[in-house]
Design a protein around this motif. Structure first.
Motif, short mmCIF file in Angstrom:
data_model
loop_
_atom_site.label_atom_id
_atom_site.label_comp_id
_atom_site.label_asym_id
_atom_site.label_seq_id
_atom_site.Cartn_x
_atom_site.Cartn_y
_atom_site.Cartn_z
N ILE A 43 11.49 25.26 -55.53
CA ILE A 43 10.21 25.75 -55.01
C ILE A 43 9.51 24.71 -54.16
N LEU A 44 9.53 23.46 -54.63
CA LEU A 44 8.77 22.42 -53.94
C LEU A 44 9.33 22.11 -52.56
N HIS A 45 10.63 22.23 -52.41
CA HIS A 45 11.26 21.86 -51.14
C HIS A 45 11.84 23.07 -50.42
N SER A 46 11.09 24.17 -50.47
CA SER A 46 11.51 25.38 -49.76
C SER A 46 10.27 26.03 -49.15
N THR A 47 10.45 27.18 -48.60
CA THR A 47 9.31 27.89 -47.99
C THR A 47 8.32 28.36 -49.04
N MET A 78 5.93 11.50 -57.43
CA MET A 78 5.75 11.28 -55.99
C MET A 78 6.14 12.53 -55.21
N GLU A 79 7.18 13.21 -55.63
CA GLU A 79 7.56 14.47 -54.99
C GLU A 79 6.42 15.48 -55.07
N LYS A 100 7.47 15.61 -50.46
CA LYS A 100 8.67 15.11 -49.80
C LYS A 100 9.81 14.97 -50.80
N ARG A 101 11.04 14.96 -50.27
CA ARG A 101 12.21 14.72 -51.09
C ARG A 101 12.37 13.21 -51.35
N ILE A 149 11.74 7.46 -51.06
CA ILE A 149 10.34 7.85 -51.18
C ILE A 149 9.50 6.76 -51.82
N VAL A 150 10.09 6.00 -52.75
CA VAL A 150 9.33 4.96 -53.43
C VAL A 150 8.89 3.89 -52.44
N ASN A 151 9.84 3.39 -51.65
CA ASN A 151 9.50 2.37 -50.66
C ASN A 151 8.52 2.92 -49.62
N TRP A 152 8.74 4.17 -49.23
CA TRP A 152 7.86 4.80 -48.23
C TRP A 152 6.43 4.88 -48.74
N VAL A 153 6.27 5.32 -49.99
CA VAL A 153 4.92 5.42 -50.56
C VAL A 153 4.28 4.04 -50.68
N TYR A 154 5.06 3.07 -51.12
CA TYR A 154 4.50 1.71 -51.25
C TYR A 154 4.06 1.17 -49.89
N GLU A 155 4.84 1.47 -48.85
CA GLU A 155 4.46 1.04 -47.51
C GLU A 155 3.12 1.67 -47.10
#
Length: 1012
Positions: free
Chosen positions: A780-784, A887-888, A893-894, A907-913
């Motif tokens: 559900i989270l990563h679909s339409t 985080m998802e 995001k995936r 996603i972890v590094n992206w969120v920390y950035e």
């Protein structure tokens, strides 16, 4: 003429120097152009600069580049070839901790002046160059750890005669340890753990440890842990007099510890755990006067602890658990001043613990469980108030638990069950503020339960059963609140009423108060405990009626009210208990007719005025008008008929059981015969689930394919068909099936997917689950459909999944680790309630030996960083994965999106950035959620960041995660009147946002939340 010559010479020199500098600068610029610099740390690498010597990470000597240090820079991309041919004066190259990938550039070997080379913790791969040692003869430091190299370590590594540090840990190297390593006379550090070395008998090896290592007389650290090393430990240590750290753990080494190991007079850390070592601890261990840690746990060692071990005064950690040691504990151990960890559990030690054990003010863990120890519990184990775990269970300790432990405020876990301890529990222990597990059952404790219990607000499990506690259950127990999950006070002499406040324990799942002398009525507040799975109040003196409020306990599987003095009827409201499997109200004074839905699993014996189904009313009409003789004949006839039916059914069961036993013993049975085992009340027939249609596949994963099956009664179930094993994988296949069955079959929790039954024959294993109509969170989270998940729904999913994992970690005995927590393993029912699923690789920690796995399990993007290189399974690995799921939910995001995060980022590094960059914080929040929910989302994001901390020790426990999520519960939205009253204020905020301040406000809010 002379002047002209000088001028020409100077010009030539300038041109040569300028050309060299330009060539080095161009090479570095080419390097920059081939990689991604996410944080713009190389922004000053600019062609307009006359020399690269001023660039970030670059140092020069005599105007030539000698150092390139990009340690831990957030750069990614392939290591470009062709640039190192220009950096011929390079002496230091450090690209460790980056996301560079690809093979080692061949022209790197042109840098013959290299002294320091670090490519650790990168994505570098491939084979090491065979002529590495020949081309880089000056190398002193070489670190390729935690990269992805393959193949053997080349023999030429023995040509690096200047080498002082060699780190090749967790690099996937295979083959064998080359004996040429013995040539490295200057080597001080050798780290080669977590590889895949094998034994080659024609390479002068004993097992797989080269005897040539004896030549490394300058060596300080030798780490060969977690390889495939086998055979005996060669007695090569007599000359390695400088060795301070030896780690041969997690191998398959056999035989006794060689006596030469006791000549390592400088050694401080000796780790030999998880091997197959036998024999005893060498008597010469007393020579190692500098020893700080000695760990030989998880072996087959035996004998007694040599008295000489007790003379080692520097010991901080003594770890001997899971062996076959016998005899007593040397009394000198009690005098150790620096001891922090004392773990000797699961042996056969006898006698007393040293009474003065606890001389160290740093003692944090004492675990002597599962031995044959007796005598008194030493009073000073918490001498420095650092003790967090006191674990003494399954011994023969007697006498009181000393009062000193009532002042031990650091205690988190006290497990002293199955001993002969007596007397009252230290009064302060009841209200210990950090306590999570207080397990005292099966002793002889007496006295009352202290009213201070209400201060133990972190207590998750309170097990007091099978003791001699008296007095009443204190009403203060309700002050523990939502932390408590399991409460067992059965088998005591408790009296008085059950306090109403027990209804405040909102997270309680198991409540056992049976076999006491409780009186009064059943509190209707128990109906508030909506997460209860098991409720046992039997064998008391309870009176009054059964509260109708118990009908609210929709997860209840076991309800036992037998052997009391309850009266009145069975409330119709109990018909709503759809999960009920045991309903025992026998031997009370109940009357009337029990609800039809309860009949299949009800025990009403001993209630003469209580009836069920056709027995009520119908029985009287059948016998009315009969003579006494006729009635007797009718009863006898019915009795014989029932007996006949039971005989037939029993015979069938015996035949069935006998057939199964024959089948297990290897007798030939029908090849397609099925064996069905049920774990819940179910009327599923084998034929209904064994004919699977490929058109009904609803999912597929690493362990099998999942089908939706509609039963004849209209109910739906999900049937997982495990992948058919190949002949050489039968054992693994069988383990996966048994693991999931054994794990799930015994679990009763609303947030754990319910395993209804399993069905197997010679070739196929089927697992039948309750069907989840809304699929998985990932679906559900990563679909339409993601727009259907507002923040309130997402939060409920997060909280439900956290509750399920907390149950596995803290309320299952033994503890269960999931090991593959991810959004696709969180299933959603019709009401979007979360159910944690897929225990195909779950690990039950029945013994501490299970803490280490032979390979990495889990899914990319969710695996904790330490799990990838230590293979150490712990609850903190699950918590990291759950942090990724949070985080998802917050970002939408995936875990892995290369186009967004970069090829080797997640996603972890992206969120920390984003958190570190105030200008981009708002980008982490999913735009599909309302801006009104931003503050609530930020609170959950903070929890996600805590869960994904790089250091496992800094991550919260799952129980703490649940508590934090409770605090982050979304606040109710304002009603229409409140919205009107605040319209003016919101208008001002909107104006401010239009001026560009809205993003900053969000960013500042998040910064505050993150820093708290």
């Amino acid at each position: 003429m002379y002047t002209t010559s000088v001028f020409v010479c100077v010009c030539v020199c300038v041109c040569v120097l300028g050309g060299g500098g330009d060539a080095e600068g161009q090479a570095l610029l080419e390097f920059k152009s081939n990689i991604t610099d996410a944080n713009q740390l190389l922004i000053n690498w600019d062609a307009s600069d006359a020399t690269p010597c001023n660039w970030t990470g670059v140092n020069c000597t005599s105007n030539s580049v000698t150092t390139l240090d990009l340690w831990n820079f957030n750069i990614s991309g392939p290591m470009p070839p062709g640039i190192f041919g220009q950096l011929t004066n390079l002496t230091h190259l450090n690209v460790g901790g980056t996301s560079l990938n690809g093979n080692i550039p061949t022209d790197l070997l042109n840098c013959s002046k290299l002294v320091f080379l670090n490519m650790s913790s990168t994505w570098m791969a491939g084979l090491l160059p065979l002529d590495l040692g020949e081309k880089l003869p000056l190398l002193q430091y070489l670190d390729f750890s935690f990269a992805s190299f393959v193949g053997p370590i080349p023999d030429s590594v023995g040509d690096l005669l200047q080498l002082e540090t060699l780190k090749l840990a967790e690099t996937n190297f295979s083959g064998f340890l080359p004996s040429s390593i013995g040539n490295l006379q200057n080597l001080r550090e050798l780290f080669m753990g977590f590889n895949n070395f094998t034994s080659l008998k024609d390479c002068n090896l004993v097992g797989t440890i080269p005897e040539s290592l004896a030549n490394l007389t300058a060596l300080n650290w030798l780490w060969l842990n977690a390889n495939n090393l086998s055979g005996r430990i060669p007695d090569i240590f007599g000359r390695m007099t400088n060795l301070t750290g030896l780690d041969l753990s997690q191998n398959s080494l056999t035989e006794e510890i060689p006596p030469g190991i006791c000549q390592l007079l400088a050694v401080e850390y000796m780790d030999l755990w998880q091997n197959f070592l036998s024999g005893g601890i060498p008597e010469g261990i007393g020579n190692l006067t500098k020893l700080i840690r000695f760990d030989v746990s998880q072996n087959n060692m035996s004998g007694t602890i040599p008295p000489s071990l007790g003379t080692l005064q520097q010991i901080e950690e003594l770890t001997l658990w899971q062996n076959n040691f016998t005899g007593g504990i040397p009394p000198q151990i009690g005098d150790w001043q620096y001891l922090t960890d004392f773990k000797i559990f699961q042996n056969s030690f006898t006698g007393n613990l040293p009474y003065n054990l606890g001389s160290s003010t740093s003692l944090t863990i004492v675990d002597v469980s599962m031995n044959l120890l007796d005598g008194l519990v030493p009073p000073n184990l918490c001498n420095g108030n650092q003790l967090t775990e006191l674990i003494l269970f399954q011994n023969n300790f007697s006498g009181p638990l000393p009062d000193t432990y009532g002042n031990c405020s650091a205690l988190v876990k006290v497990e002293v069950y199955e001993n002969s301890l007596s007397g009252p529990v230290p009064i302060g222990l009841w209200g210990s503020p950090l306590m999570q597990f207080l397990t005292l059952y099966d002793n002889k404790f007496n006295g009352t339960i202290g009213t201070g219990i209400g201060m133990a607000t972190n207590l998750g499990s309170l097990l007091l059963n099978e003791n001699a506690f008296t007095g009443s259950i204190p009403s203060e127990i309700g002050q523990i609140g939502s932390a408590l999950h399991k409460l067992d006070m059965s088998g005591n002499d408790l009296s008085g009423p059950i306090p109403l406040e027990i209804g405040n324990l909102s997270s309680l799942q198991d409540l056992y108060l049976d076999a006491n002398a409780l009186i009064g009525s059943i509190p209707p507040t128990i109906g508030n405990l909506t997460r209860l799975v098991q409720l046992n109040l039997s064998c008391n003196g309870l009176t009054g009626t059964i509260p109708a409020s118990l009908g609210a306990l929709t997860d209840l599987g076991i309800l036992d009210l037998s052997y009391n003095k309850l009266s009145g009827d069975v409330p119709a409201a109990l018909s709503s208990l759809q999960q009920l499997e045991t309903f025992n109200v026998s031997y009370n004074q109940l009357s009337g007719e029990i609800p039809q839905d309860l009949i299949p699993f009800a025990n009403i014996e001993g209630n003469p005025n209580l009836c069920a189904g056709s027995v009520c009313g119908g029985g009287n009409s059948t016998t009315s008008g009969m003579s006494k003789t006729a009635k007797i004949s009718w009863v006898v006839g019915v009795t014989f008929a029932v007996a006949a039916i039971l005989l037939i059914v029993g015979s069938c069961c015996i035949c069935r059981k006998y057939h199964i036993l024959l089948f297990k013993a290897g007798h030939q049975g029908p090849p397609d015969s099925w064996h069905l085992t049920s774990f819940h009340k179910t009327f599923i027939d084998e034929s209904e689930i064994t004919n699977l249609d490929e058109d009904n596949v609803i999912g597929s994963g690493g362990s099998g394919k999942v089908y939706k099956v509609v039963l004849p009664n209209g109910d739906c179930v999900a049937v997982k068909k495990l992948w058919t094993a190949k002949k050489d994988e039968l054992l693994l296949h069988d383990y996966g099936f048994k693991s999931e069955v054994e794990t799930l079959g015994s679990i009763r929790h609303r947030n754990i997917v319910k395993l209804l039954c399993c069905c197997s024959n010679k070739d196929t294993n089927l697992l039948v689950y309750e069907y989840m109509p809304n699929g998985s969170l990932d679906d559900i989270l990563h679909s339409t459909k993601t727009g259907t998940l507002d923040w309130g729904t997402r939060f409920r999913i997060a909280f439900g999944a956290a509750q399920g994992l907390a149950y596995l970690h803290h309320d299952c005995s033994p503890q269960i680790l999931h090991r593959d927590v991810k959004s696709s393993n969180i299933l959603l029912d019709l009401d979007y309630e979360a159910h944690v699923a897929d225990f195909g690789i779950a690990k039950t920690l029945s013994t501490a030996y299970s803490n280490y796995m032979s390979n990495v399990a889990g899914s990319r993007g969710y695996i904790a960083p330490e799990y990838g290189y230590t293979l150490k399974v712990g609850e903190k690995s699950d918590i990291y994965s759950f942090g990724v799921v949070l985080m998802e939910l917050v970002t939408g995001k995936r875990p892995l999106e290369p186009k967004l995060y970069g090829e080797n980022n997640d996603i972890v590094n992206w969120v920390y950035e984003k958190v570190e960059s105030k200008q981009e914080l708002y980008q982490v929040l999913d735009p599909n959620c309302s801006k009104d929910d931003h503050n609530d989302m930020l609170l959950v994001l903070r929890i996600a960041l805590l869960c994904t901390n790089m250091l496992p020790s800094n991550r919260p426990s799952m129980r703490e995660v649940v508590m934090m999520l409770l605090e982050a519960t979304p606040k109710p939205k304002k009603n229409f009147v409140e919205l009107e009253e605040s319209a003016e204020e919101e208008e001002e905020e909107e104006k401010a946002e239009k001026k560009g301040h809205g993003g900053k406000q969000d960013d500042d809010t998040l910064q505050v939340l993150i820093m708290q």
